[in-house]
Design a protein around this motif. Sequence first.
Motif, PDB file in Angstrom:
ATOM      1  N   TYR A   1       0.837  -1.194   0.000  1.00  0.00           N
ATOM      2  CA  TYR A   1       0.000   0.000   0.000  1.00  0.00           C
ATOM      3  C   TYR A   1       0.877   1.251   0.000  1.00  0.00           C
ATOM      4  O   TYR A   1       1.939   1.288   0.630  1.00  0.00           O
TER       5      TYR A   1
ATOM      6  N   HIS B   1       0.813   5.419   0.640  1.00  0.00           N
ATOM      7  CA  HIS B   1       0.039   6.491   1.260  1.00  0.00           C
ATOM      8  C   HIS B   1       0.467   7.854   0.695  1.00  0.00           C
ATOM      9  O   HIS B   1       1.645   8.094   0.444  1.00  0.00           O
TER      10      HIS B   1
ATOM     11  N   LYS C   1      -2.548   3.833  -5.372  1.00  0.00           N
ATOM     12  CA  LYS C   1      -2.916   3.452  -4.009  1.00  0.00           C
ATOM     13  C   LYS C   1      -2.112   2.243  -3.532  1.00  0.00           C
ATOM     14  O   LYS C   1      -2.004   1.998  -2.336  1.00  0.00           O
TER      15      LYS C   1
ATOM     16  N   ASN D   1      -4.395   1.854  -9.093  1.00  0.00           N
ATOM     17  CA  ASN D   1      -5.368   2.569  -8.274  1.00  0.00           C
ATOM     18  C   ASN D   1      -6.754   2.063  -8.652  1.00  0.00           C
ATOM     19  O   ASN D   1      -7.417   2.635  -9.525  1.00  0.00           O
TER      20      ASN D   1
ATOM     21  N   SER E   1      -9.656   4.578  -9.002  1.00  0.00           N
ATOM     22  CA  SER E   1      -9.437   5.787  -9.774  1.00  0.00           C
ATOM     23  C   SER E   1     -10.597   6.049 -10.729  1.00  0.00           C
ATOM     24  O   SER E   1     -11.228   5.116 -11.243  1.00  0.00           O
TER      25      SER E   1
END
Length: 245
Positions: free
Chosen positions: A17, A19, A25, A42, A45
């Motif tokens: 992951y 951040h 993501k 992502n 998205s």
Amino acid sequence: MCETKMMKLMERSSFLYIHGDNDFKMREYYNTCGFKLGIGVNPFSRLGFGAAVWEAARGLCQYFEKEELIFSNKKVIELGAGTGIVSILVALLGGDVTITDKPELLNRIKRNVSFNIPSSFKPQVKVRALRWGLDINQFPSDYDYILCSDILYLHGSIPLILETLLHLSNRNTIVYFASTMFYGQEVTRKGHVTLSQYFKTELVCRYDAEDVNVYRMLLNTANTAHLPNLYRRGWFHMRLDHSKD
């Protein structure tokens, strides 16, 4: 054709992951052809289809590994590359690759290229916008390979994809076209029927569990000899429109 009972689609080996990144993501990792690819994605998205690694892209990578394909000194273009995973692998296998998609996806593709491809390979990788049927005259027709994975999902895209493939192809061009057949099933199957009218098409690999087909296609010069003039008269698109009836 591949032995389907032995085929297992390439799986994600791990993920991380991320951040505070507006583009990605997470980063998904895949092991193929001796490389570990880290692909930013992502899934949530607004860019949708272009922000994830889809089954057909994994199928193409797995097929290239099984067949031990090498792309050294070969000129390659990918249509609708999405995350760029297929083109990135082909570049690492020696190909001179042009990675294409819609303009809004190019920055993400460039980031995945930067993360995965050593600096010594980067001169042979280009990332460019190509809107099917619209930007094709900015591209030549001398590619050794054209790559496509999971790009058949809208009826209106079928004639545009075909027109683009016909422009980019010559009689020696090999097209590898992979599709997850249950995605937009009617569109996908109709798309492949339409493409097979202008390309000699062979199903070279199938992943039964995921319903992924990999096709190897060559231009059928007997059926395409007069197409450039037909494009200008609009006959080509009218014929495709009538075929929906």
